[in-house]
Design an enzyme around this catalytic site. Structure first.
Site, PDB file in Angstrom:
ATOM      1  N   GLU A 130       7.679  16.721  15.758  1.00 40.22           N
ATOM      2  CA  GLU A 130       8.355  16.380  14.506  1.00 40.22           C
ATOM      3  C   GLU A 130       7.824  17.292  13.401  1.00 40.22           C
ATOM      4  OE1 GLU A 130       9.567  12.370  12.072  1.00 40.22           O
ATOM      5  OE2 GLU A 130       7.503  12.533  12.778  1.00 40.22           O
TER       6      GLU A 130
ATOM      7  N   LYS B 275       0.863  -1.176   0.000  1.00 40.04           N
ATOM      8  CA  LYS B 275       0.000   0.000   0.000  1.00 40.04           C
ATOM      9  C   LYS B 275       0.903   1.231   0.000  1.00 40.04           C
ATOM     10  CE  LYS B 275      -2.603   3.366   1.971  1.00 40.04           C
ATOM     11  NZ  LYS B 275      -2.005   4.643   1.585  1.00 40.04           N
TER      12      LYS B 275
END
Length: 499
Positions: free
Chosen positions: A393, A192
């Site tokens: 992040e 995927k």
């Protein structure tokens, strides 16, 4: 820059490429069962490259059934290890033969610079496939110490049908990190790719088929996380899922496993990685080059990016002069221009997210400007260690600079994060280097350099950065195999007690 082409030559190649846009299931391209598609765009221009098959749960069911059929009949799983090796080596040769096309395709689809695609992503993809292929017939199983009347064999077996969920920041390389050991072990895979970056995975599937990988063994399902990723994670006939991506998304897969068949799950997720520079570090110009590369390579869209510079106060001013100077040598612009080192961020949504970290009042040492999907290499001097930019992040070309007074304070700050993927420490004192490397809670710690090791070294994180396994090295094969004990009784006397 090796044998790179000119900007004009890359643009001419890009204009000729035919984009693969359909799902790849059971050895052939086919549309989504629903007939639905989604646009995939060039993030540097906003131009639509093609309409890609938008797969969903029914496509997952179909692909899983074909993968299960292929696994159970042994067309790949029971193939002699040397035969699997030869097929994967042919696949690596085909990737090499089509390397330039793949590099351009990767750049167009992701915004990555052609400089990196040609010099890093494609060559390392080829090397990864070759390395795992060569390992197939070189991993030995074991015989345990037993009595004279028994033999106990400990053998590895492929897990079965494996879901491989990829990130968008290194589409080719992360594909190779997963299919290399997964296919080498004899599994059938359903890939995927990230919805933003589907094209190279589809092209690699086509090359795998050409190399001789049997139908049903290597399948690719484009689509969204809710439409493809979650059905893979919850599928009762998927034996294992390996995921690389954000920590927020990764946290869902153990829950999917718990809610379904307790499939095995390995996760490689985010990071807020420290680069610790102590006041006895030597050759500050070289240190600065490593810091800049760690922070701005791949536009900072890197889970192991050195996004936190933790520097001891006595050396800070001299180091920052050099860091800023090196960062100015990273030109930004059209990713197909091989002179550029900073390309476009992968999507408008991600561009907006990165820009949200720019706030009034910040002490910006370099950059800070953003427009039309491009963000300048940016360095911000941060005094509040609890601020968003110091803790979250960013996943963009943004370096936070944090100042400390001592070795102990530096290590404590390096560990003051939910993440633990990678870190680096710069010092001329070997004992401090090793003490620091042991004390920092991260899966990979480099000394006097930025890096992730290489194909031979396991890669993965602690805490919220990783779960369940490692990529790269022999350890990567462990996550795609099950360990079985075969106990053989050799006793002649049928009445002898059996253990």
């Amino acid at each position: 820059m090796g044998n790179l082409l000119t900007h004009e030559e890359y643009a001419a190649l890009a204009a000729k490429i035919e984009f693969p846009t359909q799902a790849f299931i059971d050895g052939s391209f086919r549309p989504a069962i629903s007939g639905k598609t989604f646009d995939t765009t060039n993030p540097a221009t906003g131009k639509v490259l093609g309409k890609v098959a938008a797969c969903a749960a029914e496509d997952v069911d179909f692909a899983v059934q074909k993968a299960r059929d292929a696994f159970e009949d042994g067309r790949w799983s029971r193939l002699h290890p040397t035969a699997r090796k030869q097929i994967l080596l042919r696949m690596a040769k085909l990737v090499k033969r089509n390397a330039r096309e793949l590099a351009v395709l990767e750049s167009l689809d992701s915004g990555k610079t052609i400089y990196d695609c040609e010099n890093v992503d494609v060559p390392e993809t080829i090397h990864c496939l070759q390395w795992h292929a060569e390992l197939i017939d070189k991993i030995y199983d074991q015989v345990s110490p037993t009595s004279d009347n028994h033999i106990a064999m400990i053998v590895r077996e492929p897990i079965g049908v494996v879901g491989l969920v990829l990130p968008w920041n290194f589409p080719l390389l992360m594909l190779a990190w997963k299919i290399g050991p997964a296919l080498a072990a004899g599994n059938c895979v359903i890939v995927k790719p990230a919805k933003e970056t589907t094209l190279t995975a589809l092209r690699i599937a086509e090359l795998a088929m050409e190399a001789g990988v049997p139908a049903g063994v290597f399948n690719v399902l484009p689509g969204g996380g809710a439409e493809v990723g979650e059905p893979l994670g919850r599928h009762m006939d998927v034996d294992m899922v390996s995921f690389t991506g954000s920590t927020a998304t990764g946290r869902r897969f153990p829950q999917y496993s718990a809610d379904s068949n307790l499939k095995e799950v390995t996760l490689e997720m985010g990071g807020k990685n420290p680069a610790v520079v102590l006041d006895d570090a030597e050759n500050l110009d070289r240190v600065a080059a490593h810091i800049v590369n760690g922070a701005f390579w791949n536009m900072g869209e890197n889970c192991s990016a050195a996004s936190r510079l933790i520097v001891q106060r006595g050396i800070k001013d001299e180091l920052m002069k050099r860091v800023v100077a090196h960062a100015r040598e990273w030109p930004m612009g059209d990713p197909l221009n091989p002179e550029n080192r900073v390309g476009a961020l992968v999507s408008k949504a991600h561009f907006d997210k990165v820009c949200s970290y720019f706030e009034k009042g910040q002490k910006v040492l370099l950059g800070g400007k953003a427009k039309d999907g491009f963000v300048e290499p940016t360095i911000i001097d941060v005094t509040d260690t609890s601020s968003r930019i110091a803790r979250e992040e960013v996943f963009g070309p943004v370096l936070s600079v944090l100042t400390v007074g001592s070795f102990e304070e530096a290590i404590a700050l390096a560990n003051d994060t939910e993440y633990g993927l990678a870190a680096s420490i710069f010092t001329s004192n070997v004992k401090r280097a090793l003490r620091g490397a042991r004390a920092i809670r991260a899966g990979t710690v480099t000394v006097n350099s930025f890096g992730e090791g290489d194909i031979t070294t396991p890669f993965g994180g602690f805490k919220s950065s990783g779960f369940g396994g490692r990529d790269n090295g022999i350890h990567a094969h462990d996550q795609y195999t099950r360990i079985k004990t075969i106990w053989v009784d050799l006793a002649d006397d049928a009445d002898e007690a059996v253990d």
